[in-house]
Scaffold this active site. Structure first.
Site, mmCIF file in Angstrom:
data_model
loop_
_atom_site.group_PDB
_atom_site.id
_atom_site.type_symbol
_atom_site.label_atom_id
_atom_site.label_comp_id
_atom_site.label_asym_id
_atom_site.label_seq_id
_atom_site.Cartn_x
_atom_site.Cartn_y
_atom_site.Cartn_z
ATOM 1 C CE1 TYR A 87 13.000 1.463 -10.676
ATOM 2 C CE2 TYR A 87 11.339 2.150 -12.304
ATOM 3 C CZ TYR A 87 12.776 2.205 -11.307
ATOM 4 O OH TYR A 87 13.169 2.117 -12.668
ATOM 5 C CE LYS A 112 11.682 -1.390 -13.499
ATOM 6 N NZ LYS A 112 12.818 -0.505 -14.597
ATOM 7 C CD GLU A 131 21.466 -2.481 -16.375
ATOM 8 O OE1 GLU A 131 20.219 -2.796 -16.878
ATOM 9 O OE2 GLU A 131 21.559 -2.788 -14.512
ATOM 10 C CG LEU A 182 15.834 -4.101 -14.214
ATOM 11 C CD1 LEU A 182 15.635 -3.991 -12.604
ATOM 12 C CD2 LEU A 182 14.792 -3.325 -14.856
HETATM 13 N N1 PDD Z 1 14.064 0.521 -16.628
HETATM 14 N N2 PDD Z 1 17.548 -2.124 -16.862
HETATM 15 C C1 PDD Z 1 17.669 -0.505 -16.597
HETATM 16 C C2 PDD Z 1 18.709 -0.093 -15.372
HETATM 17 C C3 PDD Z 1 16.297 0.093 -16.787
HETATM 18 O O1 PDD Z 1 15.194 0.768 -15.621
HETATM 19 C C4 PDD Z 1 15.588 -0.834 -17.494
HETATM 20 C C5 PDD Z 1 14.226 0.100 -17.336
HETATM 21 C C6 PDD Z 1 15.954 -1.934 -18.333
HETATM 22 C C7 PDD Z 1 15.382 -2.527 -19.372
HETATM 23 O O2 PDD Z 1 14.137 -2.880 -18.711
HETATM 24 P P1 PDD Z 1 12.166 -3.151 -19.048
HETATM 25 O O3 PDD Z 1 12.450 -3.909 -20.814
HETATM 26 O O4 PDD Z 1 11.967 -3.956 -18.327
HETATM 27 O O5 PDD Z 1 12.185 -1.752 -19.127
HETATM 28 C C8 PDD Z 1 16.993 -2.265 -18.162
HETATM 29 C C9 PDD Z 1 12.740 1.169 -16.691
HETATM 30 C C10 PDD Z 1 11.311 1.624 -18.567
HETATM 31 C C11 PDD Z 1 11.842 3.022 -15.985
HETATM 32 O O6 PDD Z 1 12.775 2.945 -15.474
HETATM 33 O O7 PDD Z 1 11.424 4.401 -15.700
#
Ligand code: PDD
Length: 286
Positions: A30, A145, A177, A201
């Site tokens: 996703y 993801k 993270e 991620l």
């Molecule tokens: N999550 N690390 C993890 C485990 C994440 O799920 C996310 C983002 C990030 C940050 O990635 P980005 O800057 O590309 O949003 C890092 C999204 C927002 C979610 O699952 O809703």
């Protein structure tokens, strides 16, 4: 209106099979794309990461990058609100029976489901947020993801019950993270962040923070960060598409640095907000 497998539908009319592999196995990937004033933020980067996630699970990408961008724009145009959080997922589809190996001749399920964008409140920006920590008990392909989000669900629930916004994770004594964000650490004026390997991620916001640090001459190191170093930081930030850059001012009940939003968090957030404004004015040039 959402998009499901070629159709624009009202959410109540959208139906997915009970045998969908996303539902049975979390067999899919996703993206979450923030949209400001109907301008998707870093759309090409999100589409590129989606392609990488799909390739990692050997799921052929059903669309070209240009098609994805068109679809996302079509979904954005159909909403009656301007700031959106566009959730997008692709699963391996639904076969006639529950069996683990890949099914043959099955179409993937494509869902694009927007919602109003909720960014941190003024209070959260001004005061920062609190976090807890936990051992990182996820798998070793956190660069994908994936729809398998049970660890995130459990860790964010634990954070919520503790009155916190995020849960930082440590694996073998090293910072990985947040449950749903990347984590930056500041000590003595230097920003540090763990490398983009299989343990985290590769955040779109992470990349932008690196670009902004370079552009504005802020010292930033990409390297492994120990748990001890994380706990002794002057500042901690969480970054994500929906949280943007948010200071963590308390970790496991202990103040981070002075226990307030630090100067570098304020500076980076100002650069981020300025960049965002430029994107909204500049359209595709983001
Ligand atoms: N999550 N690390 C993890 C485990 C994440 O799920 C996310 C983002 C990030 C940050 O990635 P980005 O800057 O590309 O949003 C890092 C999204 C927002 C979610 O699952 O809703």
């Amino acid at each position: 209106m959402l998009y499901l497998n070629g159709q624009f539908l009202r959410p109540e009319d959208a139906k997915i099979s009970a045998l969908d592999r996303g539902c049975l196995f979390g067999d899919g990937v996703y993206e979450v794309i923030p949209v400001y004033s109907r301008q998707p933020f870093r759309l090409a980067e999100h589409v590129h990461r989606l392609d990488a996630s799909l390739a990692s699970i050997a799921l052929p990408n059903p669309h070209s990058a240009a098609e994805w961008m068109e679809l996302v724009q079509a979904v954005i145009a159909r909403q009656d609100y301007d700031d959106q959080s566009v959730y997008l997922h692709v699963t391996r589809g639904s076969a006639s029976e529950r069996d683990f190996p890949f099914p043959q001749d099955v179409e993937p399920t494509v869902l694009i489901n927007p919602a109003p964008l909720v960014t941190p409140s003024h209070e959260q920006k001004a005061r920062g947020v609190r976090a807890i920590s936990h051992a990182d008990f996820r798998w070793l392909r956190c660069d994908i993801k994936s729809l398998n989000l049970l660890p995130t669900v459990l860790l964010r629930e634990a954070a919520k019950r503790a009155g916190c916004a995020e849960c930082l994770m440590f694996r073998d004594g090293w910072l990985s993270e947040g449950a749903a964000s990347n984590i930056f650490v500041v000590k003595d004026g230097v920003i540090a962040v763990p490398p983009k390997d299989h343990l985290i991620l590769p955040g779109i916001t992470y990349d932008l923070v690196l670009e902004l640090a370079k552009q504005h001459g802020l010292p930033l190191e990409v390297r492994r960060i120990s748990e001890a170093e994380t706990r002794a930081a002057d500042e901690l930030w969480m970054t994500s598409s929906t949280k943007e850059i948010l200071a963590i001012v308390e970790l496991d009940g202990q103040p981070v640095g002075k226990g307030q939003v630090g100067p570098l968090a304020q500076r980076m957030d100002a650069h981020y907000q300025e960049f965002k404004q430029t994107v909204m004015r500049g359209g595709a040039a983001c």
